[in-house]
Design an enzyme around this catalytic site. Structure first.
Site, short mmCIF file in Angstrom:
data_model
loop_
_atom_site.label_atom_id
_atom_site.label_comp_id
_atom_site.label_asym_id
_atom_site.label_seq_id
_atom_site.Cartn_x
_atom_site.Cartn_y
_atom_site.Cartn_z
N GLY A 14 0.84 -1.21 0.00
CA GLY A 14 0.00 0.00 0.00
C GLY A 14 0.87 1.25 0.00
N ARG A 77 0.22 -7.84 -4.05
CA ARG A 77 -0.22 -9.05 -4.71
C ARG A 77 -0.40 -10.26 -3.79
NH1 ARG A 77 3.46 -9.86 -8.87
NH2 ARG A 77 2.19 -8.98 -10.50
N ASP A 116 5.70 -4.62 5.63
CA ASP A 116 6.13 -5.95 6.08
C ASP A 116 6.12 -6.98 4.94
OD1 ASP A 116 3.40 -5.74 6.04
OD2 ASP A 116 3.07 -6.51 8.07
N THR A 138 5.11 2.56 6.05
CA THR A 138 3.72 2.27 6.40
C THR A 138 3.14 3.42 7.19
OG1 THR A 138 2.17 0.87 7.60
CG2 THR A 138 4.38 0.95 8.49
N ASP A 140 0.89 2.77 9.21
CA ASP A 140 0.46 2.09 10.43
C ASP A 140 1.49 2.15 11.56
OD1 ASP A 140 -1.66 1.36 8.83
OD2 ASP A 140 -0.91 -0.66 8.44
N ASP A 142 3.78 0.08 12.25
CA ASP A 142 3.88 -1.20 12.97
C ASP A 142 5.07 -2.06 12.53
OD1 ASP A 142 2.96 -1.78 10.46
OD2 ASP A 142 1.34 -3.11 11.10
N ARG A 184 -4.32 -1.28 10.83
CA ARG A 184 -4.36 -2.74 10.93
C ARG A 184 -4.40 -3.19 12.39
NH1 ARG A 184 -4.90 -5.02 6.36
NH2 ARG A 184 -4.69 -7.11 7.17
O1 F6P Z 1 -1.12 -0.92 5.88
C1 F6P Z 1 -1.64 0.29 5.46
C2 F6P Z 1 -3.11 0.19 5.31
O2 F6P Z 1 -3.54 1.46 4.89
C3 F6P Z 1 -3.87 -0.29 6.55
O3 F6P Z 1 -3.95 0.71 7.52
C4 F6P Z 1 -5.16 -0.73 5.94
O4 F6P Z 1 -5.80 -1.74 6.70
C5 F6P Z 1 -4.73 -1.31 4.63
O5 F6P Z 1 -3.50 -0.73 4.31
C6 F6P Z 1 -5.70 -1.08 3.50
O6 F6P Z 1 -5.14 -1.60 2.36
P1 F6P Z 1 -5.76 -1.56 0.89
O7 F6P Z 1 -4.81 -0.75 0.09
O8 F6P Z 1 -5.78 -2.97 0.48
O9 F6P Z 1 -7.11 -0.94 0.98
#
Ligand code: F6P
Length: 360
Positions: A14, A77, A116, A138, A140, A142, A184
């Site tokens: 992401g 992916r 990660d 990230t 997040d 984390d 997350r």
């Molecule tokens: O890890 C970053 C994040 O934005 C999370 O906070 C969220 O749960 C997830 O990615 C959403 O991902 P996607 O791009 O699949 O909507």
């Protein structure tokens, strides 16, 4: 130690504000050190499909410092090793194709910028023989081994601004407003955004909540004359007697998608308190837009350090923020781990001392 004269740079997973600032720092520092840079598009796809790569010169990264997203594109992916890859040239085993293309393109090393998942894939390729350095990304916050990642500060700033705006309308209507933030399974965005925005209740994954306790806190506020309340809920928070709210189950190596926590909390709190309640999901707004100054600086430091490590032959490392320094951490010590909010974290304890409820 291989001499590094040509590096590839990719962004995976992401997006997070600051990715372009890292790419810019990598291209400028590498070029100034006499190293050629090839940008690989859509993460490792740049090493699968020949048309998905391009040389990057300093002029190609001028003006991108302040841009969100990534000029290289990205993909999420799931497990790329699970399926064979089909290209116009034929069908290949994913791992073998990447290794062959790395050689064929004349690359000496990679800078892999990602979360990660991307760092774990990068570590696999490092073990197979590709010299590389990882850059943690990230919103997040984390990722294990680094105190912070770029993107987090921008997400917290956005959440804070949103909570500020919700305060005025919640107060005007004497309502409860529940705000769902990303993160997350970690509560970093909720905790930092919630404290910065002056939330009354903060629900994080690390502390399973009881909505009766939340309702009690809201009723106490009402009794004191504060007839509105702001509840921040992390997407990964869960009730003491329940589970995380999921909108799409994990499939084909893709992680489960979290969502729905605010809606569930809002309808339960309306019933428990009898107060009009609304909810807002901040979602991908937290990931978009320009990075804050802090994230631009951190991303630039990460990019510069990644090139420095490659030139010094320090492969298989992740650059990490270890204030006041940016330090190398072995990828093997990072992958497969998660950095959660410690229950004795000073900000959490201070928030409690201020009277913030965590629903426990
Ligand atoms: O890890 C970053 C994040 O934005 C999370 O906070 C969220 O749960 C997830 O990615 C959403 O991902 P996607 O791009 O699949 O909507």
């Amino acid at each position: 130690m291989p001499t590094v004269k040509h590096i590839g740079v990719l962004t995976g997973g992401g997006d997070a504000p600051g990715l372009n600032a890292v790419i810019r720092a990598v291209v400028k520092t590498a070029t100034n050190a006499g190293v050629k840079v090839t940008g690989l598009e859509d993460s490792f796809d740049g090493l699968i499909y020949p048309e998905k790569s391009r040389v990057l010169l300093p002029k190609d990264v001028t003006g991108i410092l302040r841009l969100g997203g990534t000029i290289l594109g990205t993909v999420n992916r799931g497990d790329p090793f699970a399926e064979p890859i089909t290209t116009p040239e034929g069908t290949f085993n994913y791992g073998k194709r990447v290794m062959e293309m790395f050689q064929k393109m004349g690359l000496d090393a990679l800078v892999c910028i990602g979360g990660d998942g991307t760092l774990a894939i990068s570590y696999e390729f490092y073990k197979k023989g590709i010299p590389l350095v990882g850059v943690p990304k990230t919103i997040d916050n984390d990722i294990y081994g680094t105190t912070s990642c770029f993107g987090f500060d921008t997400a917290v700033a956005f959440a804070t601004d949103a909570i500020d705006r919700l305060h005025t309308t919640a107060e005007a209507h004497k309502r409860i407003i529940v705000v769902e933030v990303m993160g997350r399974y970690a509560g970093w965005i909720a905790l930092h955004g919630g404290v910065a925005g002056g939330a009354d209740v903060i629900l994080i994954p690390e502390i399973p909540y009881d909505l009766n306790k939340v309702a009690e806190c809201i009723q106490k506020r009402d009794a004191r004359g504060a007839r509105f309340s702001i509840v921040v809920v992390a997407e990964g928070a869960r009730p003491r007697d329940g589970s995380v709210s999921i909108i799409e189950a994990a499939h084909d190596g893709h992680a489960e998608r979290l969502g729905g926590a605010a809606m569930t909390c809002a309808s339960a709190l309306e019933k428990l308190t009898g107060k009009e309640t609304r909810y807002v999901v901040l979602g991908h707004l937290q990931r978009g837009g320009a990075p804050t100054a802090f994230d631009r600086v951190l991303a630039t430091r990460f990019g510069g350090k990644a090139v420095e490590l490659l030139l010094a032959g320090q492969f298989g490392k992740m650059v990490a923020n270890h204030p006041p320094d940016i330090v190398p951490v072995p990828l093997g010590e990072v992958v497969g781990k998660q950095k959660l909010v410690p229950l004795n974290y000073d900000l959490l304890l201070t928030a409690r001392a201020l009277g913030v409820s965590f629903g426990d």
